[in-house]
Design an enzyme around this catalytic site. Structure first.
Site, short mmCIF file in Angstrom:
data_model
loop_
_atom_site.label_atom_id
_atom_site.label_comp_id
_atom_site.label_asym_id
_atom_site.label_seq_id
_atom_site.Cartn_x
_atom_site.Cartn_y
_atom_site.Cartn_z
N GLY A 48 0.83 -1.21 0.00
CA GLY A 48 0.00 0.00 0.00
C GLY A 48 0.86 1.26 0.00
N GLY A 86 -0.12 4.76 -1.44
CA GLY A 86 -1.21 5.52 -0.82
C GLY A 86 -0.68 6.75 -0.11
N VAL A 129 -2.26 -7.54 -2.68
CA VAL A 129 -1.71 -8.35 -1.57
C VAL A 129 -2.43 -9.68 -1.41
CG1 VAL A 129 -0.61 -6.66 -0.06
CG2 VAL A 129 -3.08 -6.96 0.07
N LEU A 161 0.70 -1.60 4.94
CA LEU A 161 -0.28 -0.51 4.93
C LEU A 161 -1.45 -0.80 4.00
CD1 LEU A 161 2.20 2.52 4.50
CD2 LEU A 161 1.31 1.62 6.62
N ALA A 162 -1.30 -1.76 3.08
CA ALA A 162 -2.35 -1.97 2.06
C ALA A 162 -3.66 -2.30 2.75
CB ALA A 162 -1.94 -3.13 1.15
N ALA A 163 -4.69 -1.54 2.43
CA ALA A 163 -6.00 -1.76 3.04
C ALA A 163 -7.04 -0.93 2.32
CB ALA A 163 -5.97 -1.37 4.52
N TYR A 208 -14.85 -1.79 9.33
CA TYR A 208 -13.47 -1.33 9.13
C TYR A 208 -12.64 -1.60 10.39
CZ TYR A 208 -9.52 1.89 8.70
OH TYR A 208 -8.26 2.45 8.68
N1 LIG Z 1 -5.38 7.89 6.90
C1 LIG Z 1 -5.67 7.70 8.19
O1 LIG Z 1 -6.11 8.63 8.88
C2 LIG Z 1 -5.46 6.35 8.82
C3 LIG Z 1 -5.78 6.21 10.17
C4 LIG Z 1 -5.60 4.96 10.78
C5 LIG Z 1 -5.07 3.91 10.06
N2 LIG Z 1 -4.77 4.06 8.74
C6 LIG Z 1 -4.23 2.91 8.02
O2 LIG Z 1 -3.04 3.28 7.35
C7 LIG Z 1 -2.92 2.55 6.13
C8 LIG Z 1 -2.71 3.49 4.97
O3 LIG Z 1 -3.82 4.37 4.88
P1 LIG Z 1 -3.88 5.59 3.85
O4 LIG Z 1 -4.58 6.70 4.53
O5 LIG Z 1 -2.53 5.82 3.26
O6 LIG Z 1 -4.86 5.00 2.78
P2 LIG Z 1 -4.77 5.04 1.17
O7 LIG Z 1 -6.11 4.56 0.70
O8 LIG Z 1 -4.27 6.37 0.69
O9 LIG Z 1 -3.66 3.96 0.86
C9 LIG Z 1 -3.91 2.59 0.84
C10 LIG Z 1 -3.14 2.02 -0.33
O10 LIG Z 1 -3.35 0.61 -0.34
C11 LIG Z 1 -3.57 0.19 -1.67
N3 LIG Z 1 -4.36 -1.04 -1.64
C12 LIG Z 1 -5.67 -1.19 -1.27
N4 LIG Z 1 -6.03 -2.46 -1.37
C13 LIG Z 1 -4.94 -3.14 -1.81
C14 LIG Z 1 -4.70 -4.51 -2.13
N5 LIG Z 1 -5.65 -5.42 -2.01
N6 LIG Z 1 -3.47 -4.86 -2.55
C15 LIG Z 1 -2.47 -3.93 -2.68
N7 LIG Z 1 -2.66 -2.61 -2.41
C16 LIG Z 1 -3.89 -2.23 -1.99
C17 LIG Z 1 -4.29 1.34 -2.34
O11 LIG Z 1 -4.13 1.34 -3.76
C18 LIG Z 1 -3.62 2.54 -1.68
O12 LIG Z 1 -2.53 3.01 -2.44
C19 LIG Z 1 -4.17 1.68 6.03
O13 LIG Z 1 -3.87 0.40 6.52
C20 LIG Z 1 -5.16 2.37 6.95
O14 LIG Z 1 -6.11 1.47 7.47
C21 LIG Z 1 -4.96 5.26 8.10
#
Ligand SMILES: NC(=O)c1ccc[n+]([C@@H]2O[C@H](COP(=O)([O-])OP(=O)(O)OC[C@H]3O[C@@H](n4cnc5c(N)ncnc54)[C@H](O)[C@@H]3O)[C@@H](O)[C@H]2O)c1
Length: 369
Positions: free
Chosen positions: A9, A12, A58, A77-79, A180
């Site tokens: 991820g 992202g 993933v 981080l992928a999610a 989630y």
């Molecule tokens: N942004 C926040 O405030 C926040 C808060 C708590 C936790 N998180 C966690 O941090 C992580 C990153 O979040 P973010 O804000 O950068 O989100 P984002 O959506 O910008 O990034 C997630 C990335 O994962 C990739 N992705 C999604 N599904 C995938 C898969 N099946 N295989 C490969 N890649 C995949 C997407 O293309 C994206 O680039 C996540 O795990 C999220 O749950 C984020």
């Protein structure tokens, strides 16, 4: 020889900052990202040129095995990211987050790494910690649906007195209130259980509300600040559920990126869940006003919806003592000081307002009351 780190991820919002932080600190960095449409619809954002990029899911075991080859550590981080959307796209969330983590861990059996750090979330806490009138710690506060329907937003004790929110530490038991959150908890536990069994170092970072430039502006499901910014940039008032006095903790994405590196480098983080926040509490309506000022549209006052979203909580902000103690983590960026560059970035990239779409999607499914 420098370590090689796989960031799943990594294209992202947070991933790009993590990749940059790793490169700046001399790590060889590889990114595996499926570039999902909801996040990357407007095209792929740039990664530092030193980063090796692989496009892939993933959940695809072969791809993951290939990506793991030669890696010493993984930052997972992928999610799929979004509380509201997870309440109706359940298969999608469970699949990407739970199955994705399962495939990644299984692939590590054949290609062991030294360290895995997984991104967990404040959402696993549900409501944050509260204090009762006698100063007692209240760990399992919940709001009743009837109270929310009547517009009584603050949690109360048995006699109807409003409870005081206090900073949430990692000892607070989890209380999962959305699909989630359930998937983030499953990811966290799966990584820690697996790592213990296989003798791998692991930590789960419970991230609070992450903000900063580069968050997907077109994705209405993540990021309070980008949602507000995309409304304001289109001359619309930011939409705020409940009364706007709910409090959250906003932590800058560069502080978060540094926390991931510190977790990689610190043996004391092994086996731990660690809050990563700013340690400060901000009222949501106040944030909307500060951002409107920064964007030069102070007349666009928040649109207070006076309705609650299913799965939302009232207050949660971080106690970051453990991060300070185990990682030597100290936030360097304050929200108040970084809104101007954030506003500048929103103006530069332009923003499509998908807020009304998001509200309609939730309302159609009875998830707003
Ligand atoms: N942004 C926040 O405030 C926040 C808060 C708590 C936790 N998180 C966690 O941090 C992580 C990153 O979040 P973010 O804000 O950068 O989100 P984002 O959506 O910008 O990034 C997630 C990335 O994962 C990739 N992705 C999604 N599904 C995938 C898969 N099946 N295989 C490969 N890649 C995949 C997407 O293309 C994206 O680039 C996540 O795990 C999220 O749950 C984020």
């Amino acid at each position: 020889m420098s370590q090689t780190v796989l960031v799943t991820g990594g294209s992202g919002f947070i991933g790009r900052h993590v990749a940059a932080e790793l490169v700046e600190n001399g790590y060889r960095t590889r990114v595996l990202d499926a570039l999902i449409d909801q996040v990357h619809g407007q095209g792929q954002a740039d990664l530092p040129p030193e980063v090796e990029f692989r496009q892939g899911d993933v959940r695809d075991a072969d791809t993951v095995r290939g990506a793991l080859r030669g890696c010493d550590a993984v930052i997972h981080l992928a999610a799929e990211v979004g509380v509201g959307q997870s309440m109706y796209e359940i298969t999608r969330y469970v699949s990407a987050n739970d199955l994705g983590t399962a495939v990644l861990l299984e692939a590590m059996i054949g290609a062991p790494v030294e360290t895995v750090i997984v991104a967990s979330s404040m959402s696993v806490y549900g409501e944050g910690l509260y204090q009762g009138g006698g100063g007692q710690r209240l760990e399992r506060v919940r709001r009743r649906p009837q109270a929310l329907r009547a517009g009584r937003w603050d949690p109360v004790d048995g006699e109807g007195h409003i409870l005081s929110p206090i900073a949430t530490d990692e000892e607070k038991p989890v209380d999962l209130a959305s699909i989630y959150a359930l998937t983030k908890y499953a990811q966290e536990r799966a990584v820690l259980i697996f790592a213990e069994a296989y003798g791998i170092r692991a930590s789960a970072l419970r991230l609070f509300n992450v903000f900063g430039t580069g968050q997907a502006l077109a994705n209405p499901y993540t990021g309070v600040l980008v949602n507000f910014a995309s409304r304001l940039a289109n001359g619309e008032r930011p939409m705020i559920f409940e009364d706007g006095r709910q409090r959250r903790d906003f932590v800058h994405v560069r502080d978060v990126a540094r926390a991931f590196r510190l977790a990689l480098e610190n043996n004391r983080a092994n086996g731990e869940v660690i809050n990563i926040g700013s340690g400060k509490a901000y009222a949501i309506a106040e944030i909307a006003r500060l951002l409107a000022d920064a964007m030069g549209v102070p007349h666009l006052e928040p649109d207070i919806v006076n309705k609650a979203r299913a799965g939302d909580i009232r207050n949660c902000f971080a106690d970051i003592s453990r991060a300070r103690d185990l990682l030597g983590f100290e936030p360097r960026y304050r929200l108040e000081d970084t809104l101007a560059p954030f506003a500048e970035w929103v103006r530069e990239v332009g923003a499509e307002d998908r807020g009304p779409d998001m509200r309609r999607q939730l309302e159609e499914r009875g998830l707003v009351s």
